[in-house]
Write an enzyme that holds these catalytic residues in place. Structure first.
Site, short mmCIF file in Angstrom:
data_model
loop_
_atom_site.label_atom_id
_atom_site.label_comp_id
_atom_site.label_asym_id
_atom_site.label_seq_id
_atom_site.Cartn_x
_atom_site.Cartn_y
_atom_site.Cartn_z
N TYR A 1 -15.79 -2.79 -9.22
CA TYR A 1 -15.57 -2.36 -8.56
C TYR A 1 -16.44 -1.07 -7.58
CZ TYR A 1 -13.17 2.24 -7.19
OH TYR A 1 -12.54 3.11 -6.48
N ASP B 1 2.33 -2.69 3.33
CA ASP B 1 1.79 -2.81 1.59
C ASP B 1 2.14 -3.93 1.03
OD1 ASP B 1 1.40 -0.19 -1.38
OD2 ASP B 1 2.88 -2.03 -1.73
N ASP C 1 -0.72 -8.76 2.26
CA ASP C 1 -1.38 -8.78 1.40
C ASP C 1 -2.71 -8.48 1.68
OD1 ASP C 1 -3.35 -9.35 -0.12
OD2 ASP C 1 -1.89 -11.02 -1.37
#
Length: 277
Positions: free
Chosen positions: A172, A57, A83
């Site tokens: 998306y 994360d 990231d």
């Protein structure tokens, strides 16, 4: 089934452990808020089935929360900060996992971000950023982890039912459609090496993402939009991922498994924008 504690896997301790002796990497597995996210639930379920889990994360506190709960239950986990839109950070994270866990047997690509604007309404920079976080990041993680996967290893990518939605196009949805296509291509490419690649297409579950971005009054319409008229959670997605990563799915590859409560003919309530990493 009644979920007495929404942050605990209801199937824990119910039988044989499907991932004993294996190491897994789950992206976006840090926990935010009072409800489980998909990455968090997948990490908890895999750990509960005996896997040593790398919790990746970009938020160190979120990653630490997941690791703490896995440790509390007698599992083994490590936090990995990265990231996934940055290829160098992905490479470094995978190197850290290899050093700590010795290798990998399972990989789950879960990181995503959305935008409600139409595909021709976003700026070129926003389009590129959304494609990077929803599609390119998964390719980068796979590219760096595949050399660690043995014969019998498995990858699961997390997609969305919005890829099949009719209506105004969103970046998306386009990116998730690309992710499903990437899943097919990777499965064909890696099949001769004995590595399976599958996808879980997630329906309108109610978890940390939905709760953080939708008003509570949207919860009931989302439940009613499912064929079963029941509310899905991140745990439902995690159990599907567990199956696809385990030997129970040893002859399944290049498949997209939809986890959405079944068709109803109703139009689901979509989630709004979330910030990019």
């Amino acid at each position: 089934m009644t979920y007495a504690d929404p942050l605990n896997d209801p199937f824990t301790g119910s039988g044989a452990r499907w991932m004993d002796g294996r190491a897994a990497l789950v992206t976006g597995a840090g926990q935010q808020g009072a409800l489980p996210g998909v990455g968090y639930a997948v990490a908890r379920v895999l750990a509960g089935h005996g896997a040593r889990v790398a919790v990746l994360d970009r938020d160190p506190e979120a990653a630490a929360r997941t690791v703490k709960l896995i440790d509390r239950d007698g599992g083994e986990a490590m936090a990995v900060l990265a990231d996934v839109t940055d290829d160098r950070q992905v490479a470094d994270a995978v190197s850290a996992v290899r050093e700590r866990l010795g290798g990998l047997d399972a990989v789950v690509n879960n990181v995503a971000a959305g935008d409600p604007d139409g595909v021709f309404d976003v700026t070129p920079d926003r389009f590129a950023a959304l494609m990077t976080v929803n599609l390119t990041s998964a390719w980068q993680v796979m590219r760096h982890t595949v050399p660690l996967l043995p014969r019998g290893g498995a990858i699961v990518n997390i997609s969305s039912v919005t890829v099949a939605a009719r209506g105004p196009g969103m970046v998306y949805s386009v990116a998730k459609a690309g992710l499903e296509n990437l899943t097919d291509g990777a499965a064909a490419t890696l099949g001769p090496r004995g590595i399976r690649v599958n996808c879980v297409r997630v329906g309108m579950i109610w978890g940390s993402f939905a709760a953080a971005n939708l008003p509570e009054e949207h919860r009931e319409p989302r439940r009613e939009a499912t064929g079963l008229r029941t509310e899905g959670t991140a745990w439902d997605v995690a159990q599907a991922a567990l199956f696809l990563l385990s030997d129970r799915a040893r002859w399944i590859s290049g498949h997209t498994l939809t986890v959405d409560g079944g068709p109803s003919g109703a139009t689901p309530v979509a989630a709004p924008s979330t910030p990019l990493p």
